[in-house]
Design a protein around this motif. Structure first.
Motif, PDB file in Angstrom:
ATOM      1  N   ASP A 108       0.828  -1.213   0.000  1.00  0.00           N
ATOM      2  CA  ASP A 108       0.000   0.000   0.000  1.00  0.00           C
ATOM      3  C   ASP A 108       0.861   1.261   0.000  1.00  0.00           C
ATOM      4  OD1 ASP A 108      -2.319  -1.453  -0.039  1.00  0.00           O
ATOM      5  OD2 ASP A 108      -2.688  -1.313   2.120  1.00  0.00           O
ATOM      6  N   LEU A 123      -2.661   9.273  -0.005  1.00  0.00           N
ATOM      7  CA  LEU A 123      -3.376   8.669   1.120  1.00  0.00           C
ATOM      8  C   LEU A 123      -4.607   7.905   0.655  1.00  0.00           C
ATOM      9  CD1 LEU A 123      -3.097  11.537   3.775  1.00  0.00           C
ATOM     10  CD2 LEU A 123      -1.932   9.322   3.815  1.00  0.00           C
ATOM     11  N   LYS A 127      -5.385   3.676   1.019  1.00  0.00           N
ATOM     12  CA  LYS A 127      -6.576   3.083   1.633  1.00  0.00           C
ATOM     13  C   LYS A 127      -7.266   2.085   0.706  1.00  0.00           C
ATOM     14  CE  LYS A 127      -9.277   5.221   4.406  1.00  0.00           C
ATOM     15  NZ  LYS A 127     -10.269   6.129   5.030  1.00  0.00           N
ATOM     16  N   ASP A 128      -6.921   2.126  -0.572  1.00  0.00           N
ATOM     17  CA  ASP A 128      -7.513   1.217  -1.556  1.00  0.00           C
ATOM     18  C   ASP A 128      -6.922  -0.180  -1.367  1.00  0.00           C
ATOM     19  OD1 ASP A 128      -8.408  -0.149  -3.831  1.00  0.00           O
ATOM     20  OD2 ASP A 128      -8.313   1.652  -5.074  1.00  0.00           O
ATOM     21  N   SER A 129      -7.781  -1.198  -1.258  1.00  0.00           N
ATOM     22  CA  SER A 129      -7.314  -2.560  -1.009  1.00  0.00           C
ATOM     23  C   SER A 129      -6.685  -3.222  -2.231  1.00  0.00           C
ATOM     24  CB  SER A 129      -8.469  -3.431  -0.504  1.00  0.00           C
ATOM     25  OG  SER A 129      -9.505  -3.485  -1.465  1.00  0.00           O
ATOM     26  N   ARG A 188      -2.730  10.967   8.936  1.00  0.00           N
ATOM     27  CA  ARG A 188      -4.183  11.157   8.989  1.00  0.00           C
ATOM     28  C   ARG A 188      -4.657  10.905  10.413  1.00  0.00           C
ATOM     29  NH1 ARG A 188      -4.306   6.002   5.929  1.00  0.00           N
ATOM     30  NH2 ARG A 188      -4.672   7.135   3.982  1.00  0.00           N
ATOM     31  N   GLY A 191      -6.756   7.216  11.060  1.00  0.00           N
ATOM     32  CA  GLY A 191      -6.148   5.955  10.654  1.00  0.00           C
ATOM     33  C   GLY A 191      -5.882   5.032  11.829  1.00  0.00           C
ATOM     34  N   THR A 254       1.568   6.342   8.703  1.00  0.00           N
ATOM     35  CA  THR A 254       0.278   5.666   8.759  1.00  0.00           C
ATOM     36  C   THR A 254       0.541   4.230   9.196  1.00  0.00           C
ATOM     37  OG1 THR A 254       0.323   4.815   6.491  1.00  0.00           O
ATOM     38  CG2 THR A 254      -0.547   7.051   6.798  1.00  0.00           C
ATOM     39  N   ASP A 256       0.163   1.771   7.347  1.00  0.00           N
ATOM     40  CA  ASP A 256       0.859   1.161   6.208  1.00  0.00           C
ATOM     41  C   ASP A 256       2.352   1.463   6.224  1.00  0.00           C
ATOM     42  OD1 ASP A 256      -1.298  -0.148   4.999  1.00  0.00           O
ATOM     43  OD2 ASP A 256      -1.953   1.678   3.987  1.00  0.00           O
TER      44      ASP A 256
END
Length: 277
Positions: A108, A123, A127-129, A188, A191, A254, A256
């Motif tokens: 990610d 960002l 967040k996209d899988s 963020r 998160g 984050t 990730d």
């Protein structure tokens, strides 16, 4: 007078017992956060879900999480399994134990930082899988570099030495996570990393000191001082370079990027050990 000394001794013993119990709880919470290993619910009684103090146990938790994979590597080495087979089997078991949490963070982060036009788009991508090209390349490089390094170490270390080296790498890479986490602000506010809190200063210091000590104790009986120093330098470089990139691209850390830091540190330390041993 004697009674006062007895009371003080009991008070000190009680404080020590409480400190040990707190550290055991922090270790269990860290294992649960960093892996898919089931942890008894009693360690979470009255816990608010924050990891500000628990991060001090990340290096030890990393060792515990990696024990099955390190044991498998040692057994395969003892029976003279082909190095490439040994390396990929070790990584496969490790991924099963962690649930590929850190690999997901690496993928990610690579997609977001590599493909995002600006902070907001980066960002959003993170967040996209779905896995993009940057994430796929990052995963290929991660598994390839780690497998090659482990295969190399399997040819130069004894079975026990190989297992101890993998545990040392685990401690160092989880220490790197805490350091990255503590150096950057949350990118963020909604998160995962923000929800579990910022690492306490004392917890960060303890994690750094204990992580280095654990890595040294595990590695030095089977390696050299030069190998240890090169491995630590590689971990430091990986964190500092990635922090600079993440800070400039998304303005902080984050969940990730914390996972990605573990992967980058693990790759760097294994690479350094393969060169030095």
């Amino acid at each position: 007078m004697r009674g006062n000394r007895r009371l003080r001794r009991r008070s000190q013993e009680g404080a020590l017992a409480l400190a040990i119990r707190d550290f055991i709880d922090d270790t269990a919470r860290s294992v649960a956060f960093l892996s898919r290993v089931p942890v008894p619910q009693r360690h979470f009684t009255g816990h608010d879900g924050r990891l500000s103090r628990a991060v001090r146990a990340f290096p030890l938790a990393g060792v515990l999480i990696t024990l099955p994979a390190a044991a498998l590597a040692a057994v395969l080495s003892a029976i003279h399994a082909p190095p490439a087979l040994l390396a990929f089997a070790t990584l496969a078991l490790q991924v099963l134990v962690t649930g590929a949490l850190h690999e997901d963070g690496l993928s990610d982060s690579a997609d977001g930082i590599g493909g995002g036009r600006d902070r907001d788009s980066a960002l959003a991508i993170m967040k996209d899988s779905r896995v993009g090209s940057y994430g796929a390349v990052a995963l290929i490089l991660s598994f390839g570099l780690r497998a090659s390094a482990i295969a190399t170490l399997a040819t130069v270390l004894t079975p026990s030495g190989l297992g101890m080296a993998l545990l040392a790498v685990a401690a160092a890479s989880r220490t790197a996570m805490v350091w990255h986490w503590s150096l950057l602000p949350p990118a963020r506010r909604d998160g995962v990393a923000a929800s579990v809190g910022e690492p306490d200063g004392s917890a960060t210091t303890f994690a750094l000191a204990s992580g280095i000590a654990i890595a040294a104790l595990l590695l030095l009986p089977h390696g050299t001082v030069f190998a240890l120093l090169l491995a630590l330098a590689a971990a430091v470089a990986a964190v500092l370079v990635f922090n600079r990139i993440a800070g400039r691209k998304i303005g902080g850390h984050t969940g990730d990027t914390i996972g990605a830091t573990q992967q980058l540190a693990e790759m760097s330390v294994l690479f350094a050990l393969a060169l030095a041993l």
